[in-house]
Design an enzyme around this catalytic site. Sequence first.
Site, PDB file in Angstrom:
ATOM      1  N   CYS A  82     -18.300   1.098  46.216  1.00 56.44           N
ATOM      2  CA  CYS A  82     -17.252   1.811  45.473  1.00 56.44           C
ATOM      3  C   CYS A  82     -16.105   2.303  46.355  1.00 56.44           C
ATOM      4  CB  CYS A  82     -17.859   2.955  44.686  1.00 56.44           C
ATOM      5  SG  CYS A  82     -19.030   3.946  45.629  1.00 56.44           S
ATOM      6  N   HIS A 112     -13.328   8.808  43.767  1.00 55.17           N
ATOM      7  CA  HIS A 112     -13.441   8.765  45.223  1.00 55.17           C
ATOM      8  C   HIS A 112     -12.042   8.733  45.837  1.00 55.17           C
ATOM      9  CE1 HIS A 112     -17.612   8.129  44.759  1.00 55.17           C
ATOM     10  NE2 HIS A 112     -17.785   7.009  45.414  1.00 55.17           N
TER      11      HIS A 112
END
Lengths: 315, 315
Positions: free
Chosen positions: A129, A224
């Site tokens: 990710c 993120h």
Amino acid sequence: MPEPRLGIVGATGAVGRVTLELLAERGYEHVRAFASARSAGMRLPFGAGELEVEEATPQALSAGELDLCFFSVGTAASRALVPEAVRSGAVCVDKSSAYRLQDGVPLVVPEVNGERALDHDGIVANPNCCTIPLTCALEPLRQAAGLRRVRVATYQSASGAGTQSMERLRAETPAEHDLRMDWDFDGVEFDEEAKLRAETRKILELPELPLAATCVRVPVLVGHAEAVWVETDEALSADEARALLEAAPGVVVEDFPTPGTAAGRDDVLVGRIRDDPTAENGLSLFVVCDNLRKGAALNAIQIAELLLARRAVAA
Amino acid sequence: MPEPRLGIVGATGAVGRVTLELLAERGYEHVRAFASARSAGMRLPFGAGELEVEEATPQALSAGELDLCFFSVGTAASRALVPEAVRSGAVCVDKSSAYRLQDGVPLVVPEVNGERALDHDGIVANPNCCTIPLTCALEPLRQAAGLRRVRVATYQSASGAGTQSMERLRAETPAEHDLRMDWDFDGVEFDEEAKLRAETRKILELPELPLAATCVRVPVLVGHAEAVWVETDEALSADEARALLEAAPGVVVEDFPTPGTAAGRDDVLVGRIRDDPTAENGLSLFVVCDNLRKGAALNAIQIAELLLARRAVAA
């Protein structure tokens, strides 16, 4: 093309649920949800209706009833189950790290190296990710000026560690919030840091790219972020980099992107694009994305759609 | 030496309260607390007793009743009030950015450049809460091998932005937690980033040191962390750097320091000491401290004690 028969293994997890949500939004109808025996029988929302979760047994996955199957489970489960689905003819888009670095398995970010997906042998791997947004931001710079070295400090949300980690954060008092480093450590670095390096090298096809990462989990639920320093082979000003990133597929340039502004969106947000005055041809960037969407479920669906559009699935 | 008469201006703030706590722990008795008119009359805990907050008027501060005064207020308030206290003979240890870069004002981290404090003209400046731990970690490396360039990504806690920011974090749901960038922006960088560069240069007496910072506020109440990449002039292995840092005053080496492990402690914690494989003579570090203690109140008290011990206060 007949409507593809899709499976999602790990459907009850954080990424699995977003995968279902995105597939329903996109109008897919033949979708089956799989999970461990513990979750079998559970009902998950799917569009206006529901799906009953089936147990992800080797038998169920090798019955030849799936054209394409998304796997969002741990590495051990992927190693056990992906070959079963492949054997029965399903193309597997796997989110675990089981196959990402395996020779012959394409590791794909569609905006960066989508063509590689077509060259699969039953498995296409979905990157980490943090790797996905990083490569989306680096590729336009690589194309224009080459990459000399990259340093990344991450700010990774709880959802990247799964639903239990999200529950833990929800249950904490603010005084308990802390930075965490919840990855396996090899004595020098976390596996997360090694993955970010190895996967970025594979996707960008720069097997020697110097890349150093420091990975940190922050008390944010979704999204993120990465503070990136990059040095290019040829000179590239911050203004030129900004123009390249504004034109890059899947990337939106914003001045001050944060996880909160990225959550629920499909794009990789890139901001704080500056010259790095400490180095020749140095730039710094702040890269953010919804780790459950572009960092995971969306990227997998984009891989699937690329394969389906190019008839690289035997549906 | 007679017992010094101490004042704390901004006593009701996050740093002011910790200053009082630390002074009480250390046995100081002649302590007065000052704050804005709004807080005057409020009672603050001090050791086993209490202090009544006095209004921080120019008259009160210039009455010649203080030997040394800590200021933990905004830049504008420091500019207005510090000269009043100096005029009456008090030595002022100022936490704002008002005087930090002013010629003739020492900017001091006792472990790094404590001797500079003695050369004051009434004001000693207390650095930014990120600068203090950074210079504690860099100075031993500078002494051993020289510094070529430094890059820093910060993870700064809410308390660095004051009690209101802490209250806001406490009132948020986890879904509202986000990374924030709550500093003034000059079109290229935040003032926080410019301060970190300029102050580090002044303290280390390296006026040209290339230093690039990306500052980010994280949803943690207390404790600042910094992911640091440093390149030295001469080769220095991670093992050598670790040994130097283990021997450095005010520094404790831990494998995985976090704000939660640093909160309430006096030391700067340095961990994740690795070679940076992307650069010649490159190292990476993770630096953490309690931003209210070593990043603010404790550093100010250490400056004061250094001055008192060396009789550089006219008490």
